[in-house]
Design a protein around this motif. Structure first.
Motif, PDB file in Angstrom:
ATOM      1  N   PHE A 280       0.756  -0.992  -0.348  1.00  0.00           N
ATOM      2  CA  PHE A 280      -0.243   0.278  -0.016  1.00  0.00           C
ATOM      3  C   PHE A 280       0.818   1.369   0.191  1.00  0.00           C
ATOM      4  O   PHE A 280       0.455   2.186  -0.745  1.00  0.00           O
ATOM      5  CB  PHE A 280      -1.090  -0.211   1.411  1.00  0.00           C
ATOM      6  N   ARG A 281       2.213   1.022   0.791  1.00  0.00           N
ATOM      7  CA  ARG A 281       3.099   2.251   0.968  1.00  0.00           C
ATOM      8  C   ARG A 281       3.250   2.298  -0.635  1.00  0.00           C
ATOM      9  O   ARG A 281       3.356   3.891  -0.935  1.00  0.00           O
ATOM     10  CB  ARG A 281       4.055   2.520   1.881  1.00  0.00           C
ATOM     11  N   THR A 282       3.728   1.528  -1.683  1.00  0.00           N
ATOM     12  CA  THR A 282       3.893   1.980  -2.569  1.00  0.00           C
ATOM     13  C   THR A 282       3.440   2.487  -3.638  1.00  0.00           C
ATOM     14  O   THR A 282       3.342   3.075  -4.775  1.00  0.00           O
ATOM     15  CB  THR A 282       4.963   0.384  -3.047  1.00  0.00           C
TER      16      THR A 282
ATOM     17  N   MET B 225      -8.374   4.637  -1.656  1.00  0.00           N
ATOM     18  CA  MET B 225     -10.091   4.437  -0.415  1.00  0.00           C
ATOM     19  C   MET B 225      -9.009   2.835  -0.315  1.00  0.00           C
ATOM     20  O   MET B 225      -8.766   1.935  -1.543  1.00  0.00           O
ATOM     21  CB  MET B 225     -11.458   3.983  -1.002  1.00  0.00           C
ATOM     22  N   VAL B 226      -9.046   2.036   0.694  1.00  0.00           N
ATOM     23  CA  VAL B 226      -7.971   0.506   0.947  1.00  0.00           C
ATOM     24  C   VAL B 226      -9.309   0.474   1.786  1.00  0.00           C
ATOM     25  O   VAL B 226     -10.014   0.304   2.163  1.00  0.00           O
ATOM     26  CB  VAL B 226      -7.075   0.914   2.495  1.00  0.00           C
ATOM     27  N   TYR B 227      -9.166  -1.219   0.093  1.00  0.00           N
ATOM     28  CA  TYR B 227     -10.485  -1.816   0.686  1.00  0.00           C
ATOM     29  C   TYR B 227      -9.439  -2.936   1.542  1.00  0.00           C
ATOM     30  O   TYR B 227      -8.642  -3.943   1.182  1.00  0.00           O
ATOM     31  CB  TYR B 227     -10.669  -2.518  -0.939  1.00  0.00           C
ATOM     32  N   ASN B 228     -10.421  -3.130   2.702  1.00  0.00           N
ATOM     33  CA  ASN B 228     -10.341  -3.927   3.690  1.00  0.00           C
ATOM     34  C   ASN B 228     -10.804  -4.844   3.700  1.00  0.00           C
ATOM     35  O   ASN B 228     -12.418  -5.357   4.328  1.00  0.00           O
ATOM     36  CB  ASN B 228      -9.911  -3.522   5.102  1.00  0.00           C
TER      37      ASN B 228
ATOM     38  N   PHE C 246      -3.805   0.348  10.089  1.00  0.00           N
ATOM     39  CA  PHE C 246      -3.978   1.332   9.713  1.00  0.00           C
ATOM     40  C   PHE C 246      -3.245   3.413  10.155  1.00  0.00           C
ATOM     41  O   PHE C 246      -2.537   4.035   9.237  1.00  0.00           O
ATOM     42  CB  PHE C 246      -5.679   2.263   9.156  1.00  0.00           C
ATOM     43  N   GLN C 247      -2.492   2.981  11.378  1.00  0.00           N
ATOM     44  CA  GLN C 247      -1.899   3.697  11.903  1.00  0.00           C
ATOM     45  C   GLN C 247      -0.371   4.057  11.731  1.00  0.00           C
ATOM     46  O   GLN C 247      -0.001   5.183  11.319  1.00  0.00           O
ATOM     47  CB  GLN C 247      -1.952   3.520  13.050  1.00  0.00           C
ATOM     48  N   GLU C 248       0.666   2.934  11.202  1.00  0.00           N
ATOM     49  CA  GLU C 248       1.460   3.148  10.367  1.00  0.00           C
ATOM     50  C   GLU C 248       1.210   3.721   9.364  1.00  0.00           C
ATOM     51  O   GLU C 248       2.347   4.231   9.216  1.00  0.00           O
ATOM     52  CB  GLU C 248       1.893   1.607  10.853  1.00  0.00           C
ATOM     53  N   LEU C 249       0.329   3.536   8.596  1.00  0.00           N
ATOM     54  CA  LEU C 249       0.070   4.048   6.545  1.00  0.00           C
ATOM     55  C   LEU C 249      -0.221   5.652   7.132  1.00  0.00           C
ATOM     56  O   LEU C 249      -0.265   6.380   6.239  1.00  0.00           O
ATOM     57  CB  LEU C 249      -0.776   3.015   6.251  1.00  0.00           C
ATOM     58  N   ALA C 250      -0.778   5.765   7.902  1.00  0.00           N
ATOM     59  CA  ALA C 250      -1.734   7.634   8.228  1.00  0.00           C
ATOM     60  C   ALA C 250      -0.591   8.278   7.609  1.00  0.00           C
ATOM     61  O   ALA C 250      -0.789   9.634   7.496  1.00  0.00           O
ATOM     62  CB  ALA C 250      -1.517   7.219  10.165  1.00  0.00           C
ATOM     63  N   ASP C 251       1.423   8.838   7.915  1.00  0.00           N
ATOM     64  CA  ASP C 251       1.490   8.931   6.853  1.00  0.00           C
ATOM     65  C   ASP C 251       1.805   9.165   5.298  1.00  0.00           C
ATOM     66  O   ASP C 251       2.194  10.410   5.025  1.00  0.00           O
ATOM     67  CB  ASP C 251       3.498   9.237   7.187  1.00  0.00           C
ATOM     68  N   GLN C 252       0.863   8.580   5.230  1.00  0.00           N
ATOM     69  CA  GLN C 252       0.609   8.457   3.160  1.00  0.00           C
ATOM     70  C   GLN C 252      -0.315   8.795   3.080  1.00  0.00           C
ATOM     71  O   GLN C 252      -1.766   8.767   3.091  1.00  0.00           O
ATOM     72  CB  GLN C 252       0.420   7.175   2.762  1.00  0.00           C
ATOM     73  N   PRO C 253       0.243   9.934   2.238  1.00  0.00           N
ATOM     74  CA  PRO C 253      -1.434  11.777   2.033  1.00  0.00           C
ATOM     75  C   PRO C 253      -2.638  11.331   1.207  1.00  0.00           C
ATOM     76  O   PRO C 253      -3.377  11.240   1.360  1.00  0.00           O
ATOM     77  CB  PRO C 253      -0.743  12.676   1.641  1.00  0.00           C
TER      78      PRO C 253
ATOM     79  N   CYS D   7      -7.159   5.776  14.800  1.00  0.00           N
ATOM     80  CA  CYS D   7      -6.597   6.269  13.729  1.00  0.00           C
ATOM     81  C   CYS D   7      -7.877   7.932  14.033  1.00  0.00           C
ATOM     82  O   CYS D   7      -7.153   9.411  13.361  1.00  0.00           O
ATOM     83  CB  CYS D   7      -6.854   6.460  12.879  1.00  0.00           C
ATOM     84  N   GLY D   8      -8.619   7.655  15.056  1.00  0.00           N
ATOM     85  CA  GLY D   8      -9.479   9.300  15.157  1.00  0.00           C
ATOM     86  C   GLY D   8     -10.102   9.457  13.705  1.00  0.00           C
ATOM     87  O   GLY D   8     -10.974   9.338  13.135  1.00  0.00           O
ATOM     88  N   ASP D   9     -10.039  10.743  13.251  1.00  0.00           N
ATOM     89  CA  ASP D   9     -10.158  11.376  11.755  1.00  0.00           C
ATOM     90  C   ASP D   9      -9.256  11.325  10.577  1.00  0.00           C
ATOM     91  O   ASP D   9      -9.997  12.621  10.477  1.00  0.00           O
ATOM     92  CB  ASP D   9     -10.972  12.572  12.155  1.00  0.00           C
ATOM     93  N   ARG D  10      -8.691  10.696  10.971  1.00  0.00           N
ATOM     94  CA  ARG D  10      -7.319  10.552   9.927  1.00  0.00           C
ATOM     95  C   ARG D  10      -8.001  10.111   8.470  1.00  0.00           C
ATOM     96  O   ARG D  10      -7.419  10.742   7.350  1.00  0.00           O
ATOM     97  CB  ARG D  10      -6.429  10.047  10.220  1.00  0.00           C
ATOM     98  N   TYR D  11      -9.098   9.183   8.340  1.00  0.00           N
ATOM     99  CA  TYR D  11      -9.417   8.197   7.520  1.00  0.00           C
ATOM    100  C   TYR D  11     -10.654   8.235   6.888  1.00  0.00           C
ATOM    101  O   TYR D  11     -11.793   8.749   8.450  1.00  0.00           O
ATOM    102  CB  TYR D  11      -9.301   6.762   7.318  1.00  0.00           C
ATOM    103  N   THR D  12     -11.123   8.640   6.322  1.00  0.00           N
ATOM    104  CA  THR D  12     -13.064   8.287   6.364  1.00  0.00           C
ATOM    105  C   THR D  12     -13.236   6.966   6.278  1.00  0.00           C
ATOM    106  O   THR D  12     -12.728   6.746   5.279  1.00  0.00           O
ATOM    107  CB  THR D  12     -13.114   9.314   4.570  1.00  0.00           C
ATOM    108  N   LEU D  13     -14.454   6.427   6.436  1.00  0.00           N
ATOM    109  CA  LEU D  13     -14.890   5.581   7.098  1.00  0.00           C
ATOM    110  C   LEU D  13     -15.839   4.995   6.218  1.00  0.00           C
ATOM    111  O   LEU D  13     -16.434   5.468   6.160  1.00  0.00           O
ATOM    112  CB  LEU D  13     -14.818   5.350   7.971  1.00  0.00           C
TER     113      LEU D  13
END
Length: 302
Positions: free
Chosen positions: A122-124, A134-137, A151-158, A180-186
């Motif tokens: 996902f980083r790449t 949108m990440v599909y989990n 997802f916390q670890e990936l939060a630095d990918q804008p 993650c708070g409001d970092r991502y739209t769920l």
């Protein structure tokens, strides 16, 4: 990068002719039905769109036709479901060149990545594009689970802006909010858990059954958005036998049969999938036809 992806997004079908060739005319007519019913966005070539049953040139043909036809009326995203990270990056670039508004990225197909490999994938892909993602989990279907900690670890990918949460564990909405708070739209990704997901903080719904019941999907969304929970629950209980069809391995066949029964397209799927037959077909038809017969009245101001 922020996301405005709220509301009902259709995981749209790809329509085929009887010989399994692409039927772009029918695909686009079906898109119009859903846009006219008030859905908020389209995701082409997801699971329901039979992404990995299409060859690469066909995928781009579907995207090009859809982007041109929709002409900005709603956001158009594409599923990114490839065997390797390199292929996913290449497809993302091709999709951007066509003019899509965003990507829905899946883990690599076939090989079940370990957490470190999943994060690297996902980083790449996220670093290879400036399109919002949108990440599909969906660990149930694809065997790879992205946990709240990942997802916390990936939060630095804008470019990673949203999560389609399809783990079938509705606790995840709260866990993601806490982590993650409001970092991502769920967005809710399982049709028969949507009302619970919206109550817990999901801001959108990626739906399969919207292909057959777009007005009813929009009604349920509007009632939930307005906090009219008793009315929403009544619609949800009517809808539930149909929404369950989104959770089976043959969800594509079931949804396409519903689309056909509602007069919006064909049940034709591409091999190795086959259309339903015998007892199974009659059983699914009975559920669909009862839903059609008992469908709620759509208020003029819904």
């Amino acid at each position: 990068m922020s996301s405005s992806w709220r509301g009902v997004f259709a995981a749209a079908t790809t329509q085929f002719n009887k010989d399994q060739s692409l039927n772009l005319k029918s695909t686009l007519a079906h898109v119009d039905v859903m846009i006219d019913a008030g859905l908020h966005g389209l995701i082409m070539l997801g699971t329901v769109g039979e992404n990995y049953s299409l060859e690469q040139p066909e995928k781009l043909e579907v995207l090009r036709a859809t982007v041109d036809h929709v002409a900005g009326r709603v956001p158009v995203l594409t599923g990114v479901a490839e065997y390797t990270t390199k292929l996913a990056c290449r497809y993302a670039a091709d999709a951007k060149a066509i003019g899509v508004d965003g990507l829905m990225v899946l883990p690599p197909m076939v090989y079940k990545t370990a957490p470190r490999e999943t994060i690297a994938h996902f980083r790449t892909v996220a670093s290879a594009t400036d399109l919002p993602i949108m990440v599909y989990n969906n660990p149930v279907t694809y065997g790879v689970d992205l946990t709240p900690e990942m997802f916390q670890e990936l939060a630095d990918q804008p470019t990673l802006v949203a999560i389609k949460e399809s783990s079938e564990n509705v606790r995840r909405i709260t866990d993601l909010k806490n982590a993650c708070g409001d970092r991502y739209t769920l967005l809710a990704g399982v049709d028969d858990l949507v009302l619970e997901s919206l109550m817990l903080g999901a801001e959108g719904w990626v739906s399969g059954l919207v292909n057959a019941f777009p007005a009813e999907n929009r009604l349920l969304w509007d009632l939930a958005e307005a906090g009219r929970w008793d009315e929403a629950l009544e619609v949800y209980r009517w809808y539930m036998p149909l929404l369950h069809l989104d959770t089976f391995p043959k969800l594509v066949q079931y949804i396409k049969l519903a689309v056909q029964e509602c007069g919006y397209g064909s049940e034709m799927v591409r091999a190795p999938r086959l259309t339903l037959e015998g007892e199974e077909r009659e059983r699914i038809l009975a559920i669909i036809r009862k839903g059609i017969a008992d469908r709620p009245r759509i208020p003029a101001t819904a």
